[in-house]
Design a protein around this motif. Structure first.
Motif, short mmCIF file in Angstrom:
data_model
loop_
_atom_site.label_atom_id
_atom_site.label_comp_id
_atom_site.label_asym_id
_atom_site.label_seq_id
_atom_site.Cartn_x
_atom_site.Cartn_y
_atom_site.Cartn_z
N GLU A 189 93.25 -8.82 -117.64
CA GLU A 189 92.20 -9.06 -116.68
C GLU A 189 91.99 -10.56 -116.51
OE1 GLU A 189 88.88 -6.49 -117.47
OE2 GLU A 189 87.48 -7.86 -116.52
N TYR A 226 69.35 -2.59 -111.65
CA TYR A 226 70.18 -1.78 -112.54
C TYR A 226 70.34 -2.50 -113.87
CZ TYR A 226 71.89 1.54 -109.01
OH TYR A 226 71.99 2.55 -108.07
N PRO A 271 76.37 1.09 -114.69
CA PRO A 271 74.99 0.66 -114.39
C PRO A 271 74.02 1.84 -114.39
CG PRO A 271 76.55 -0.34 -112.86
CD PRO A 271 77.30 0.70 -113.63
N PHE A 318 71.36 -6.28 -113.06
CA PHE A 318 71.77 -6.60 -111.69
C PHE A 318 70.68 -6.20 -110.72
CE2 PHE A 318 76.16 -7.73 -112.27
CZ PHE A 318 76.62 -6.98 -113.33
N GLY A 343 73.70 -8.56 -106.85
CA GLY A 343 73.61 -9.95 -107.26
C GLY A 343 74.56 -10.21 -108.41
N TYR A 349 81.45 6.95 -104.31
CA TYR A 349 81.88 5.57 -104.19
C TYR A 349 82.84 5.21 -105.33
CZ TYR A 349 77.22 5.40 -101.92
OH TYR A 349 76.10 5.64 -101.15
N TYR A 352 83.99 1.61 -107.26
CA TYR A 352 83.78 0.18 -107.44
C TYR A 352 84.80 -0.35 -108.44
CZ TYR A 352 79.02 0.53 -105.42
OH TYR A 352 77.94 0.72 -104.60
N GLN A 376 85.01 -3.48 -111.19
CA GLN A 376 84.17 -4.48 -111.85
C GLN A 376 85.02 -5.25 -112.86
OE1 GLN A 376 80.83 -3.12 -114.25
NE2 GLN A 376 79.68 -4.98 -113.75
N LYS A 377 85.15 -6.53 -112.64
CA LYS A 377 85.86 -7.39 -113.58
C LYS A 377 84.85 -8.04 -114.53
CE LYS A 377 89.92 -7.98 -110.77
NZ LYS A 377 90.97 -8.88 -110.27
N ALA A 388 79.77 -8.70 -110.94
CA ALA A 388 79.09 -7.54 -110.38
C ALA A 388 80.11 -6.51 -109.89
CB ALA A 388 78.19 -7.97 -109.23
N PRO A 389 79.72 -5.26 -109.81
CA PRO A 389 80.62 -4.26 -109.22
C PRO A 389 80.93 -4.61 -107.77
CG PRO A 389 78.81 -3.20 -110.39
CD PRO A 389 78.48 -4.65 -110.32
N LEU A 409 82.45 -2.99 -104.28
CA LEU A 409 82.76 -1.73 -103.62
C LEU A 409 84.15 -1.75 -103.02
CD1 LEU A 409 81.65 1.06 -102.70
CD2 LEU A 409 80.90 -0.07 -100.59
N HIS A 418 84.12 4.30 -99.92
CA HIS A 418 83.24 5.43 -100.20
C HIS A 418 83.56 6.59 -99.26
CE1 HIS A 418 80.90 3.86 -96.75
NE2 HIS A 418 80.33 5.05 -96.69
N GLU A 421 86.41 -0.53 -97.48
CA GLU A 421 85.88 -1.89 -97.30
C GLU A 421 87.01 -2.76 -96.73
OE1 GLU A 421 82.49 -3.10 -98.02
OE2 GLU A 421 82.50 -0.93 -97.66
N ALA A 435 90.67 -3.92 -114.86
CA ALA A 435 89.23 -4.00 -114.61
C ALA A 435 88.58 -2.70 -115.09
CB ALA A 435 88.93 -4.20 -113.12
N MET A 436 87.26 -2.66 -114.97
CA MET A 436 86.52 -1.42 -115.13
C MET A 436 86.38 -0.82 -113.73
SD MET A 436 84.64 0.60 -117.15
CE MET A 436 83.58 -0.11 -118.42
N LEU A 482 84.38 1.97 -111.59
CA LEU A 482 83.16 2.76 -111.63
C LEU A 482 83.11 3.71 -110.43
CD1 LEU A 482 80.79 -0.22 -112.40
CD2 LEU A 482 81.24 1.66 -113.98
N GLN A 541 72.12 4.90 -106.32
CA GLN A 541 73.45 5.39 -106.63
C GLN A 541 73.50 5.68 -108.13
OE1 GLN A 541 76.64 2.94 -105.07
NE2 GLN A 541 75.65 2.77 -103.07
N PHE A 564 75.76 6.16 -111.33
CA PHE A 564 77.06 5.68 -111.79
C PHE A 564 77.59 6.50 -112.97
CE2 PHE A 564 78.00 1.78 -109.50
CZ PHE A 564 76.78 1.51 -108.89
N GLY A 565 78.91 6.65 -112.98
CA GLY A 565 79.58 7.19 -114.14
C GLY A 565 79.77 6.11 -115.19
#
Lengths: 112, 115
Positions: free
Chosen positions: A2, A36, A44, A89, A103, B33, B35, B37-38, B42-43, B45, B48, B57, B87-88, B90, B104, B106-107
């Motif tokens: 990563e 969140y 989140p 967040f 954010g 959705y 996402y 996330q690194k 922030a996540p 998108l 969706h 997107e 990455a993660m 989501l 929303q 999230f898992g």
């Protein structure tokens, strides 16, 4: 692997003190905001939300304040506990289908 | 409990080897959705689904695809993973936006490692 991420702003808080996390949002047309909480290795988790027709909303130990004039949102956590350590967040929702614009996030570290 | 489930929680794949991440929900939500996330970010998108209607997107690479065979399941396919795709990931769901809330759900995420 990563790519190296950014360093999140960090708020260090002593257990039992109140925490204030700030967020500036970008779109003056945004009419809904969510905070969140994200613990390490988890998704989140919703804390509290507020619509743009309100200035303040309270939950259990948390309060969100909205200042539309300066496009500022804050989350106050009362009597911060070790379990509050996480990344927080804010997210704004623009009119339309409900896309969340997150954010940058704030890392909260609770010290004993 | 109603929830969003992601499998696997950790996935290791090789550079260029296709990989599929799975998400299921018991909330019966219309919208799902994905996402990315690194670390320390922030996540972001990727796309969706509103029911079966797919919405990409603008900046989501073509390397990322998605399928939603039914209300409960949604898949993220990465056709040729690069090192930068580590990455993660989501998955999230929501009700019809704006009917009550834009929240929303999230898992727990799938942590993808590319070797």
């Amino acid at each position: 692997g990563e790519s190296v991420g950014l360093h999140l702003p960090t708020l260090s808080v002593q257990e039992g003190d109140n925490s204030i996390i700030n967020c500036a949002y970008s779109n003056s047309a945004s009419d809904y905001f969510i905070w969140y909480k994200q613990e390490s290795g988890k998704g989140p988790q919703f804390i509290i939300d507020i619509r743009s027709n309100m200035d303040k909303r309270q939950g259990q130990r948390v309060t969100v304040l909205l200042n539309k004039t300066v496009k500022h949102l804050s989350l106050q956590i009362a009597a911060t506990q070790p379990g509050d350590s996480a990344v927080y967040f804010c997210a704004e929702v623009s009119p339309g289908w409900g896309k969340l614009q997150f954010g940058a996030g704030t890392q909260v570290v609770v010290t004993p | 409990d109603a929830m969003v489930i992601q499998n696997p929680r950790y996935q290791v794949t090789q550079f260029g080897k296709p990989v599929t991440l799975s998400c299921s929900q018991t909330l019966n939500h219309n919208v799902m959705y994905w996402y990315q996330q690194k670390s320390s970010q922030a996540p972001k998108l990727l796309f969706h689904y509103y029911d079966k209607d797919f919405n990409n997107e603008a900046d989501t690479p073509d390397n990322f695809q998605s399928r939603r065979p039914n209300t409960s399941f949604c898949f993220l396919d990465i056709r040729s993973p690069g090192l930068g795709d580590a990455a993660m990931y989501l998955c999230a769901t929501s009700r019809n936006p704006g009917t009550e809330t834009y929240e929303q759900y999230f898992g727990p995420g799938t942590r993808l490692t590319v070797t």
